[in-house]
Motif scaffolding. Structure first.
Motif, short mmCIF file in Angstrom:
data_model
loop_
_atom_site.label_atom_id
_atom_site.label_comp_id
_atom_site.label_asym_id
_atom_site.label_seq_id
_atom_site.Cartn_x
_atom_site.Cartn_y
_atom_site.Cartn_z
N LYS A 26 0.81 -1.22 0.00
CA LYS A 26 0.00 0.00 0.00
C LYS A 26 0.84 1.27 0.00
N ARG A 27 1.84 1.35 0.89
CA ARG A 27 2.62 2.58 0.98
C ARG A 27 3.37 2.88 -0.32
N PRO A 28 4.08 1.91 -0.93
CA PRO A 28 4.75 2.20 -2.21
C PRO A 28 3.78 2.63 -3.31
N GLU A 29 2.59 2.03 -3.30
CA GLU A 29 1.56 2.39 -4.28
C GLU A 29 1.13 3.86 -4.10
N ILE A 30 0.96 4.27 -2.87
CA ILE A 30 0.56 5.65 -2.58
C ILE A 30 1.69 6.62 -2.96
N LEU A 56 -1.40 8.90 2.62
CA LEU A 56 -0.07 8.51 3.08
C LEU A 56 0.08 8.76 4.58
N ARG A 57 -0.41 9.91 5.05
CA ARG A 57 -0.35 10.20 6.49
C ARG A 57 -1.12 9.18 7.29
N GLU A 58 -2.31 8.81 6.83
CA GLU A 58 -3.13 7.82 7.53
C GLU A 58 -2.46 6.44 7.52
N THR A 59 -1.87 6.07 6.41
CA THR A 59 -1.17 4.78 6.31
C THR A 59 0.04 4.76 7.23
N ASP A 60 0.80 5.84 7.22
CA ASP A 60 1.97 5.92 8.11
C ASP A 60 1.56 5.87 9.58
N ARG A 61 0.43 6.49 9.91
CA ARG A 61 -0.08 6.46 11.28
C ARG A 61 -0.44 5.03 11.68
N ILE A 63 0.81 2.27 10.36
CA ILE A 63 2.07 1.52 10.44
C ILE A 63 2.73 1.77 11.79
N ARG A 64 2.82 3.04 12.20
CA ARG A 64 3.44 3.36 13.50
C ARG A 64 2.68 2.71 14.65
N TYR A 65 1.35 2.74 14.58
CA TYR A 65 0.51 2.15 15.62
C TYR A 65 0.79 0.65 15.74
N LEU A 66 0.78 -0.05 14.61
CA LEU A 66 1.01 -1.50 14.64
C LEU A 66 2.42 -1.83 15.09
N GLU A 67 3.42 -1.10 14.59
CA GLU A 67 4.80 -1.37 15.00
C GLU A 67 4.98 -1.15 16.51
N ARG A 68 4.43 -0.06 17.01
CA ARG A 68 4.57 0.26 18.44
C ARG A 68 3.92 -0.82 19.31
#
Length: 157
Positions: A26-30, A56-61, A63-68
Motif C-alpha cells: 500500500k505505501r509504495p503504491e501511494i 499517506l499520512r493515515e497509512t503511516d499512522r 504503520i506506526r501504531y502497529l509497530e509500536r
C-alpha cells in the motif's frame, strides 16, 4: 490481565500480515501515485495530490501504531490446562432467557473485531465470562448501566 499486552497467535499473524501489506504494497503504491500527481503541476489545487498525501499520512499512522504495539505484545500460544473454564482465547457460546445464542472469542484489545465476534477480555462481556464454567449464569452490565443475563452453554479452544 491487561488485554492490551496479550494477543492470540491468529491475531498476531493477522496484524503482522497487515503491517507487511501496508509497508510492502500500500505505501509504495501511494508514494507512486503522489509522484505522478505532483508531476502534473500546481500542487495546491491538485485534488489527487492532496488526497494521496492525506492517505499517506493515515497509512503511516497505522504503520506506526502497529509497530509500536506489536513489539511489546506477548503472544499466547498454549491452551489452558483447564479447558472447562473460560480463559483468554476461548470461544464461548452464550444463551439468553429467550434462547437466543451468540458466540464470542475472547482476545486481546489490539486484535478485537466485533464484526467477527472477537471481543476483548476487558469488554463487559469478556469480564463477565472470564473464569466461569460451563452452564454457569453470568450477568453482563453494559456501559449504559443495563444488565443482561446469559448462560454459558459451550466453551472451546
Amino acid at each position: 490481565m491487561d488485554s492490551s499486552h496479550y494477543i492470540t497467535q491468529d491475531g498476531f499473524y493477522r496484524l503482522s500480515a497487515e503491517l507487511s501489506q501496508l509497508w510492502k504494497v500500500k505505501r509504495p503504491e501511494i508514494v507512486r501515485a503522489i509522484a505522478t500527481a505532483a508531476a502534473e503541476g500546481d500542487r495546491s489545487e491538485n485534488a489527487e495530490y492532496i488526497y494521496r498525501k492525506k492517505e499517506l499520512r493515515e497509512t503511516d499512522r497505522k504503520i506506526r501504531y502497529l509497530e509500536r504495539h506489536l513489539k511489546d505484545i506477548q503472544v499466547v500460544r498454549d491452551k489452558p490446562r483447564r479447558q472447562d473454564k473460560v480463559y483468554f482465547g476461548a470461544y464461548v457460546v452464550l444463551t439468553d432467557a429467550l434462547g437466543e445464542s451468540v458466540r464470542y472469542r475472547l482476545v486481546g484489545g489490539l486484535e478485537a473485531r466485533l464484526a467477527e465476534n472477537e471481543i476483548s477480555v476487558a469488554s463487559p462481556v469478556g469480564q463477565a465470562v472470564l473464569g466461569k464454567t460451563l452452564d454457569e449464569a453470568v450477568t453482563v452490565t453494559r456501559p449504559d448501566g443495563t444488565r443482561k443475563n446469559y448462560t454459558i452453554v459451550e466453551i472451546t479452544y
